[in-house]
Design a protein around this motif. Structure first.
Motif, mmCIF file in Angstrom:
data_model
loop_
_atom_site.group_PDB
_atom_site.id
_atom_site.type_symbol
_atom_site.label_atom_id
_atom_site.label_comp_id
_atom_site.label_asym_id
_atom_site.label_seq_id
_atom_site.Cartn_x
_atom_site.Cartn_y
_atom_site.Cartn_z
ATOM 1 N N THR A 310 0.842 -1.207 0.000
ATOM 2 C CA THR A 310 0.000 0.000 0.000
ATOM 3 C C THR A 310 0.867 1.243 0.000
ATOM 4 N N ALA A 311 1.956 1.198 0.778
ATOM 5 C CA ALA A 311 2.848 2.353 0.861
ATOM 6 C C ALA A 311 3.456 2.690 -0.494
ATOM 7 N N VAL A 312 3.790 1.676 -1.280
ATOM 8 C CA VAL A 312 4.378 1.922 -2.597
ATOM 9 C C VAL A 312 3.313 2.310 -3.608
ATOM 10 N N ARG A 313 2.159 1.661 -3.555
ATOM 11 C CA ARG A 313 1.080 1.970 -4.492
ATOM 12 C C ARG A 313 0.636 3.425 -4.379
ATOM 13 N N ASP A 410 9.149 7.118 6.314
ATOM 14 C CA ASP A 410 7.917 7.928 6.324
ATOM 15 C C ASP A 410 6.829 7.281 7.172
ATOM 16 N N LEU A 411 6.822 5.951 7.250
ATOM 17 C CA LEU A 411 5.820 5.284 8.090
ATOM 18 C C LEU A 411 5.965 5.700 9.539
ATOM 19 N N TRP A 412 7.203 5.894 9.997
ATOM 20 C CA TRP A 412 7.431 6.227 11.411
ATOM 21 C C TRP A 412 7.451 7.725 11.674
ATOM 22 N N SER A 413 7.352 8.533 10.632
ATOM 23 C CA SER A 413 7.412 9.991 10.840
ATOM 24 C C SER A 413 6.175 10.725 10.336
ATOM 25 N N VAL A 414 5.341 10.075 9.526
ATOM 26 C CA VAL A 414 4.125 10.722 8.998
ATOM 27 C C VAL A 414 2.919 9.879 9.432
ATOM 28 N N PRO A 415 2.286 10.218 10.527
ATOM 29 C CA PRO A 415 1.187 9.401 11.061
ATOM 30 C C PRO A 415 0.073 9.135 10.059
ATOM 31 N N ALA A 416 -0.297 10.138 9.266
ATOM 32 C CA ALA A 416 -1.389 9.941 8.301
ATOM 33 C C ALA A 416 -1.013 8.870 7.266
ATOM 34 N N TYR A 417 0.251 8.854 6.869
ATOM 35 C CA TYR A 417 0.737 7.851 5.914
ATOM 36 C C TYR A 417 0.669 6.453 6.525
ATOM 37 N N LEU A 418 1.073 6.327 7.791
ATOM 38 C CA LEU A 418 1.012 5.036 8.466
ATOM 39 C C LEU A 418 -0.428 4.567 8.622
ATOM 40 N N ARG A 419 -1.343 5.496 8.983
ATOM 41 C CA ARG A 419 -2.759 5.106 9.142
ATOM 42 C C ARG A 419 -3.342 4.629 7.822
ATOM 43 N N MET A 420 -2.939 5.254 6.715
ATOM 44 C CA MET A 420 -3.442 4.847 5.414
ATOM 45 C C MET A 420 -2.912 3.459 5.034
ATOM 46 N N CYS A 421 -1.638 3.200 5.328
ATOM 47 C CA CYS A 421 -1.014 1.935 4.924
ATOM 48 C C CYS A 421 -1.371 0.790 5.870
ATOM 49 N N ALA A 422 -1.619 1.102 7.137
ATOM 50 C CA ALA A 422 -1.934 0.066 8.131
ATOM 51 C C ALA A 422 -3.181 0.480 8.907
ATOM 52 N N PRO A 423 -4.347 0.445 8.258
ATOM 53 C CA PRO A 423 -5.577 0.969 8.882
ATOM 54 C C PRO A 423 -6.023 0.184 10.122
ATOM 55 N N TRP A 424 -5.488 -1.006 10.345
ATOM 56 C CA TRP A 424 -5.886 -1.797 11.509
ATOM 57 C C TRP A 424 -5.240 -1.312 12.806
ATOM 58 N N LEU A 433 4.493 3.964 17.452
ATOM 59 C CA LEU A 433 5.439 3.665 16.373
ATOM 60 C C LEU A 433 6.177 4.904 15.861
ATOM 61 N N ARG A 434 5.674 6.070 16.190
ATOM 62 C CA ARG A 434 6.329 7.289 15.711
ATOM 63 C C ARG A 434 7.638 7.498 16.478
ATOM 64 N N ARG A 435 8.677 7.951 15.763
ATOM 65 C CA ARG A 435 9.942 8.235 16.433
ATOM 66 C C ARG A 435 10.593 9.474 15.841
#
Length: 722
Positions: A310-313, A410-424, A433-435
């Protein structure tokens, strides 16, 4: 070579009865033939290797074939020179055979083609390892040799029938094996090929389809089985050959790989790739352990690895606005539908970065088909489009070239991106997970970085392809000039001259292309651990997380695995069965083979180690020791550490000790200093545990104590501060 005139046997005085010529005469004659064949074979292989290295490089497939042969000849030469006569493990005599059959690490024949040594991996050699008194497999007798500095220092005979009694000196069927168990260890795993047991051999020779789990407690020979199975499968299964992908062997940590480094070459196999999981990812060398166990748990799921897709797509989003592309010949309209069609050009499984070139080519084709005019070639049209800044920048924005570190960071620094890629993930999980430093890589990040890198592909592939094509074109132009000079200089003007037709053939494109050695052009260094592999062997597999399993599954499309482990040695617990765990990660064809005999750890040590693990895991698969050292486990104070080691070193000229649990203790060549985790898979003559109760609580602490205690092959000392 001195072994042509010197006896192969060097038996001590106490074994004078075994030196009787009626017992060893046949062996002496056979070893003389082996020595002669070794000299001849080594000379022939040396000449062959010299010829190969001096031969012209050739082109294309010829280069690959030559390199493969150089590798094979070099490996065989190295093995023959390393072992000499001690290539021979022993011999077997069939119930109906008059002539013994000698088993070797490698096969060997004399100048007339007579078989002197049978490769241990061949089917005919199986009875040497697998025959028992209950199932003799057609044998009358079996002889095993012990080699010391290139000569036989002892041998043992086993008799399976009354006919095999005559002429045999030692009839203790366990003597060779039991004697080997008590020998001193060294910094490298000792050679055990000649004493492989029947239960181990059955697993070594099992088929390679699907996943085979080798389950067993400490000292059962799991690592021995894993290494020997690697060599056996490459020899016996053509589907696993180097050109089909070969075999990858994955160990738990670097000291383990150092310890077993000599084993595969000693088995006649140097083609197995070995690594630890960290080696599969560039960032692995510097990655730290995850400080927060909950963060490690969240990252360890297979779902998190799948989130990379999802992150790449997200970065493969076709523009929705139409645009006009202006060329010297016409203006062409590029619609949102055209963009969508071009973005569909890369098929499933195409790496993202390599897919962009396919998208570009699809755009060029779409625009060329729509443009008005026949006075331009596709190549000219493509060149003009590459200079259209708006078109190129629009494509770069909609399908950018990406780096794996940027995607995961970006997954660990952009919360909206992480929520989109891992909605669960729950909101608290996203915050956890943010650092602050997105690229402060941990071991838990490695499976995600690996998945991202494999999904993205080579960022520089497009640039290298254009560079390669330009070099080929330049080489083709140079070659055409050379051919023109040859034809001009030949001055063949007669129409009837047969050579004229041959010279004209030099102008043909196909022939010119064969004269270009593309293998000599610059290329990227191959990633030897990227796969795909035909078979993967994983030792200490009980420790792998679901995410780490994905790293290996991505490298083995055939799903052919040998999985070695012990559920009772899983530091973070292992509540499922092997079948449940493997089916959950994606391996649905699997079998389990169990090893239950502890060949390494003395009974005295296991008596104290068993309650340690059963207190945390009542159903632990604790193996049964088959030998007693007669040395009780010693308990004392940490102040006794130096005296214990000094006394042991003074008493033992050989062997290796290990201090576990005292990180500040300085290691020496014969005394290692390790953590419980880094001792896993290793073995030592003396193990000294320092404050084992400080190893931790719960399952992790119990497992670390159990693992550390069962590293001892002779003596265990437990020291505490109170």
């Amino acid at each position: 070579m001195d072994h042509l005139t010197t006896s192969a046997f060097d038996l001590p005085d106490r074994l004078a009865a075994k030196a009787d010529p009626t017992l060893i005469g046949d062996d002496e004659r056979h070893f003389a033939a082996i020595a002669e064949s070794l000299d001849r074979t080594i000379a022939e292989l040396s000449d062959r290797l010299d010829t190969l290295r001096k031969a012209p490089g050739g082109v294309g497939r010829a280069v690959m074939d030559r390199d493969v042969e150089v590798h094979h000849v070099t490996a065989r030469l190295r093995a023959l020179r390393r072992f000499g006569l001690d290539l021979c493990l022993g011999r077997i005599v069939g119930a109906d055979d008059a002539e013994p059959l000698y088993i070797g690490r490698l096969g060997l024949t004399d100048s007339e083609g007579r078989r002197l040594l049978l490769d241990w991996r061949s089917p005919a050699a199986e009875p040497f390892f697998a025959a028992t008194h209950a199932e003799p497999m057609g044998l009358a007798s079996r002889r095993r040799y012990r080699w010391t500095r290139g000569r036989i220092s002892d041998y043992w005979d086993e008799v399976f029938s009354a006919d095999g009694l005559e002429g045999h000196a030692a009839l203790d069927d366990q003597s060779a094996f039991i004697a080997s168990l008590g020998t001193n260890r060294s910094s490298r795993m000792r050679d055990v090929l000649s004493t492989i047991q029947s239960d181990q051999d059955a697993i070594i020779r099992a088929g390679s389809r699907g996943a085979l789990v080798v389950d067993g407690g400490p000292g059962t020979g799991k690592t021995v089985v894993a290494l020997h199975r690697s060599a056996y499968l490459l020899y016996s299964d053509p589907r696993l050959g180097h050109r089909r992908g070969g075999v990858l062997f994955v160990g738990p940590h670097r000291p383990y790989l150092d310890y077993v480094a000599d084993v595969l070459p000693s088995l006649g196999e140097e083609g197995v790739q070995t690594c630890i999981l960290r080696d599969l990812v560039t960032e692995g060398a510097e990655a730290k352990d995850e400080s927060d166990p909950e963060v490690a748990r969240l990252k360890s799921s297979a779902d998190m690895v799948k989130a990379i897709e999802t992150a790449v797509r997200f970065y493969e989003d076709p523009p929705t606005q139409a645009m006009t592309v202006t060329t010297p010949w016409s203006d062409v309209r590029l619609t949102a539908g055209d963009w969508a069609e071009a973005f569909d050009a890369p098929g499933p499984g195409t790496p993202h970065n390599e897919g962009r070139e396919l998208v570009w080519e699809a755009l060029v084709s779409i625009l060329f088909d729509q443009h008005d005019g026949d006075d331009v070639t596709p190549e000219e049209f493509r060149t003009v489009l590459r200079q259209d800044r708006e078109l190129v920048e629009t494509l770069n924005s909609a399908w950018p070239l990406l780096e794996a570190a940027d995607v995961v960071g970006d997954l660990w620094s952009v919360p909206a991106y992480l929520r989109m890629c891992a909605p669960w993930l729950a909101p608290d999980d996203v915050r956890r997970l943010r650092r602050a430093d997105a690229t402060a890589w941990t071991v838990s990040d490695l499976p995600l970085l690996d998945a991202a890198r494999l999904r993205l592909g080579d960022r520089d592939a497009e640039r290298r392809k254009r560079q390669h094509d330009a070099l080929v074109a330049a080489e083709r132009e140079r070659m055409a000039g050379v051919i023109d000079e040859i034809i001009s200089a030949s001055n063949f003007n007669s129409a009837g001259d047969e050579s004229e037709g041959a010279l004209r053939m030099l102008r043909g494109k196909d022939l010119q292309d064969t004269l270009i050695d593309e293998s000599a052009l610059p290329t990227a260094e191959p990633d030897l651990l990227a796969g795909p592999f035909a078979h993967i062997v994983v030792d200490e597999a009980q420790e792998l997380t679901d995410a780490e399993w994905q790293m290996l599954l991505l490298r083995c499309p055939s799903r052919s695995f040998t999985i070695v482990g012990d559920r009772a040695q899983a530091r973070h617990g292992f509540t499922e069965s092997w079948q449940e765990r493997l089916e959950r990660i994606g391996l649905d064809r699997n079998e389990v083979a169990s090893l239950s005999i502890n060949y390494r750890t003395p009974e005295e040590v296991m008596t104290e180690a068993e309650p340690v693990i059963r207190a945390a895991l009542p159903d632990a698969n604790v193996p049964t020791s088959i030998r007693s050292s007669g040395i009780p486990v010693l308990h004392g104070s940490v102040t006794d550490l130096d005296p214990v080691l000094e006394s042991w070193l003074a008493e033992h000229a050989d062997g290796v000790a290990c201090v576990i649990g005292a990180p500040a203790f300085p290691a020496t060549p014969r005394v290692r200093s390790l953590t419980p985790e880094l001792s896993k898979g290793l073995e030592f003559d003396l193990v000294v545990l320092v404050d084992p109760e400080e190893f931790g609580e719960g399952i992790e602490g119990a497992v670390d104590r159990y693992v550390a205690m069962t590293r001892a092959t002779q003596r265990l000392v437990v020291l505490t501060s109170s």
